[in-house]
Design an enzyme around this catalytic site. Structure first.
Site, PDB file in Angstrom:
ATOM      1  CD  GLU A 182      -0.500  -5.463   6.245  1.00  0.00           C
ATOM      2  OE1 GLU A 182      -0.942  -4.315   6.431  1.00  0.00           O
ATOM      3  OE2 GLU A 182      -0.237  -5.911   5.100  1.00  0.00           O
TER       4      GLU A 182
ATOM      5  CG  HIS B 219      -3.181  -3.163   3.921  1.00  0.00           C
ATOM      6  ND1 HIS B 219      -2.305  -2.535   4.777  1.00  0.00           N
ATOM      7  CD2 HIS B 219      -3.799  -2.181   3.217  1.00  0.00           C
ATOM      8  CE1 HIS B 219      -2.392  -1.222   4.599  1.00  0.00           C
ATOM      9  NE2 HIS B 219      -3.283  -0.984   3.656  1.00  0.00           N
TER      10      HIS B 219
ATOM     11  CB  CYS C 296      -0.987  -0.036   1.157  1.00  0.00           C
ATOM     12  SG  CYS C 296      -2.331   1.151   0.983  1.00  0.00           S
TER      13      CYS C 296
END
EC number: 4.3.3.6
Length: 196
Positions: A172, A170, A79
């Site tokens: 994660e 993202h 990002c």
């Protein structure tokens, strides 16, 4: 075991640490410049790119990050991290780290309320990876030496150039650690090359 740093100035740091550890590597939260020398690879997390740039400047991280980029050690930008790695940003005169031959548009998928999830097919990673897009940038243009790993519709959302990896989304923020594991493998390969 490889050591992977997560730039700890702003953004989804804790989630990246968890994902790195789940992928079988040691995670180091990087808050001091000298820590860059201790790690084998570096993740530039998502967050707010202008805030992150301000903090990078405040703590004099920009030149050390550019030096790290030239060292051959892998870097992964998610990002806002993708924005930091891009050589060209639409609507901006200068790049940040500028390590990847890509042109990126900021907030290309809209504002925070336009955040969404999408199932992605990612080259080298697999099918049905849930990409979490939050005010995400996307890649508008790539040089010939950049591999496009994933698209959402006709927009490029994951790219790789040599030791650099960048994603609009993202990885994660889900419990699927395959993209982080892919980066861990990149770091292991780069470390093996250095040994040989």
């Amino acid at each position: 075991m490889v050591k992977i740093g997560v730039l700890g100035l702003q953004g989804a740091v804790r989630e990246h640490v968890k994902s790195v550890e789940a992928s079988g590597a040691e995670a180091v939260v990087v808050k001091r410049i000298e820590q860059l020398e201790e790690i084998d690879g570096l993740i530039l997390p998502g967050g707010e790119s202008t805030t992150m740039r301000r903090l990078i400047d405040k703590y004099a991280f920009m030149e050390p990050l550019r030096t790290f980029a030239k060292s051959g050690k892998p870097m992964f930008g998610t990002c806002a991290g993708m924005i930091l790695l891009a050589k060209t940003l639409i609507g901006y005169e200068e790049a940040h780290i500028g390590a990847m031959d890509i042109t990126v548009e900021r907030n290309a998928f809209g504002r925070q309320k336009d955040s969404f999830e999408a199932a992605l097919s990612i080259e080298g990673v697999g099918e049905d990876f849930v990409g979490v897009f939050i005010r995400a940038p996307y890649v508008v243009e790539v040089a010939d030496n950049v591999e496009v790993l994933s698209k959402h519709g006709n927009r490029m959302v994951a790219v790789r150039q040599d030791q650099f990896l960048a994603a609009s989304f993202h990885p994660e923020l889900t419990d699927d650690h395959r993209v982080t594991a892919y980066f861990v493998e990149m770091v292991k390969e780069a470390k093996m090359k250095k040994v040989v």
